[in-house]
Motif scaffolding. Sequence first.
Motif, mmCIF file in Angstrom:
data_model
loop_
_atom_site.group_PDB
_atom_site.id
_atom_site.type_symbol
_atom_site.label_atom_id
_atom_site.label_comp_id
_atom_site.label_asym_id
_atom_site.label_seq_id
_atom_site.Cartn_x
_atom_site.Cartn_y
_atom_site.Cartn_z
ATOM 1 N N ASP A 16 0.827 -1.030 0.137
ATOM 2 C CA ASP A 16 -0.075 -0.042 -0.071
ATOM 3 C C ASP A 16 0.956 1.336 -0.220
ATOM 4 O O ASP A 16 1.417 1.705 0.953
ATOM 5 N N ARG A 17 1.089 1.722 -1.066
ATOM 6 C CA ARG A 17 1.851 2.785 -1.466
ATOM 7 C C ARG A 17 1.583 4.337 -0.706
ATOM 8 O O ARG A 17 2.459 4.888 -0.100
ATOM 9 N N GLU A 18 0.289 4.156 -0.475
ATOM 10 C CA GLU A 18 -0.217 5.559 0.203
ATOM 11 C C GLU A 18 0.135 5.412 1.657
ATOM 12 O O GLU A 18 0.523 6.342 2.180
ATOM 13 N N GLN A 19 -0.076 4.209 2.009
ATOM 14 C CA GLN A 19 0.366 4.145 3.730
ATOM 15 C C GLN A 19 1.863 4.440 3.740
ATOM 16 O O GLN A 19 2.125 4.943 4.883
ATOM 17 N N LEU A 20 2.448 3.722 2.845
ATOM 18 C CA LEU A 20 4.170 4.030 3.022
ATOM 19 C C LEU A 20 4.447 5.393 2.846
ATOM 20 O O LEU A 20 5.559 6.008 3.605
ATOM 21 N N ARG A 63 4.351 -15.671 18.679
ATOM 22 C CA ARG A 63 4.790 -14.336 19.109
ATOM 23 C C ARG A 63 5.537 -13.686 17.946
ATOM 24 O O ARG A 63 5.838 -12.495 17.525
ATOM 25 N N LEU A 64 6.701 -14.504 17.140
ATOM 26 C CA LEU A 64 7.287 -14.021 16.055
ATOM 27 C C LEU A 64 6.428 -13.737 14.827
ATOM 28 O O LEU A 64 6.666 -12.585 14.149
ATOM 29 N N ALA A 65 5.457 -14.520 14.626
ATOM 30 C CA ALA A 65 4.336 -14.148 13.758
ATOM 31 C C ALA A 65 3.664 -12.549 13.920
ATOM 32 O O ALA A 65 3.620 -11.802 12.940
ATOM 33 N N HIS A 66 3.495 -12.386 15.303
ATOM 34 C CA HIS A 66 2.816 -11.127 15.688
ATOM 35 C C HIS A 66 3.796 -10.031 15.477
ATOM 36 O O HIS A 66 3.452 -8.916 14.822
ATOM 37 N N TYR A 67 4.659 -10.239 15.909
ATOM 38 C CA TYR A 67 5.850 -9.178 15.482
ATOM 39 C C TYR A 67 5.941 -8.813 14.122
ATOM 40 O O TYR A 67 6.185 -7.634 13.635
ATOM 41 N N CYS A 68 6.279 -9.827 13.325
ATOM 42 C CA CYS A 68 6.466 -9.510 11.943
ATOM 43 C C CYS A 68 5.109 -8.916 11.178
ATOM 44 O O CYS A 68 5.331 -8.216 10.486
ATOM 45 N N LYS A 69 4.032 -9.466 11.586
ATOM 46 C CA LYS A 69 2.787 -9.079 11.397
ATOM 47 C C LYS A 69 2.585 -7.052 11.430
ATOM 48 O O LYS A 69 2.321 -6.595 10.718
ATOM 49 N N GLY A 70 2.983 -6.934 12.534
ATOM 50 C CA GLY A 70 2.885 -5.672 13.102
ATOM 51 C C GLY A 70 3.933 -4.781 12.165
ATOM 52 O O GLY A 70 3.647 -3.712 11.654
ATOM 53 N N ALA A 71 5.144 -5.102 11.855
ATOM 54 C CA ALA A 71 6.085 -4.473 10.955
ATOM 55 C C ALA A 71 5.565 -4.397 9.609
ATOM 56 O O ALA A 71 5.643 -3.340 9.144
ATOM 57 N N CYS A 72 5.175 -5.437 9.223
ATOM 58 C CA CYS A 72 4.375 -5.517 7.794
ATOM 59 C C CYS A 72 3.380 -4.530 7.733
ATOM 60 O O CYS A 72 3.189 -3.457 6.633
ATOM 61 N N ALA A 73 2.345 -4.656 8.545
ATOM 62 C CA ALA A 73 1.094 -3.691 8.530
ATOM 63 C C ALA A 73 1.375 -2.144 8.888
ATOM 64 O O ALA A 73 0.759 -1.494 8.177
ATOM 65 N N SER A 74 2.390 -2.182 9.521
ATOM 66 C CA SER A 74 2.725 -0.482 9.788
ATOM 67 C C SER A 74 3.085 0.178 8.692
ATOM 68 O O SER A 74 3.084 1.395 8.441
ATOM 69 N N VAL A 75 3.684 -0.451 7.609
ATOM 70 C CA VAL A 75 4.281 0.215 6.410
ATOM 71 C C VAL A 75 3.619 -0.005 5.212
ATOM 72 O O VAL A 75 3.855 0.315 4.005
ATOM 73 N N GLY A 76 2.409 -0.923 5.448
ATOM 74 C CA GLY A 76 1.439 -1.254 4.361
ATOM 75 C C GLY A 76 1.862 -2.371 3.292
ATOM 76 O O GLY A 76 1.367 -2.677 2.088
ATOM 77 N N ALA A 77 2.663 -3.250 3.958
ATOM 78 C CA ALA A 77 2.861 -4.691 3.385
ATOM 79 C C ALA A 77 1.853 -5.486 3.576
ATOM 80 O O ALA A 77 1.633 -6.450 4.242
ATOM 81 N N ARG A 78 0.840 -5.133 3.044
ATOM 82 C CA ARG A 78 -0.509 -5.865 3.197
ATOM 83 C C ARG A 78 -0.338 -7.689 3.065
ATOM 84 O O ARG A 78 -1.158 -8.246 3.839
ATOM 85 N N ALA A 79 -0.167 -7.978 2.058
ATOM 86 C CA ALA A 79 -0.239 -8.975 1.768
ATOM 87 C C ALA A 79 0.577 -10.095 2.710
ATOM 88 O O ALA A 79 -0.144 -11.035 3.217
ATOM 89 N N ALA A 80 1.685 -9.405 2.908
ATOM 90 C CA ALA A 80 2.441 -10.290 4.079
ATOM 91 C C ALA A 80 1.938 -10.413 5.352
ATOM 92 O O ALA A 80 2.079 -11.422 6.192
#
Length: 118
Positions: A16-20, A63-80
């Motif tokens: 999501d380029r707009e979010q990024l 725990r690891l999935a949650h951490y990675c999910k937060g990082a991806c979601a925060s910058v707009g890496a939606r599919a990941a």
Amino acid sequence: MQTGSVRPSDTTIVLDREQLREVTLEDEDLMRQLLAALIEDTERQIPLLELAIRSTDIEQCARLAHYCKGACASVGARAAADVLTQLERNAKVGAMDECSTQLVALAMEVDRLRGEEI
């Protein structure tokens, strides 16, 4: 890791380029740096997730999935982030076979992210 019939998500936006842009205040250099850092960090987490899955460490996997999910979601890496949401849910219920499948999907999504140009 199992490979089965895992395919990247076709319906979810890869980036999501707009979010990024919003997160980086439209600084293109920062956008590229942030995306590169996300890809690098997520790639470092994949072997740790794989180990947690193989050793049936439900808490560590979630725990690891949650951490990675937060990082991806925060910058707009939606599919990941979507794949990681599923991985986290399955880890919490001990569905490790499904986690293995989602880990393969995550690697594919990271490759798709790598192909995104800023």
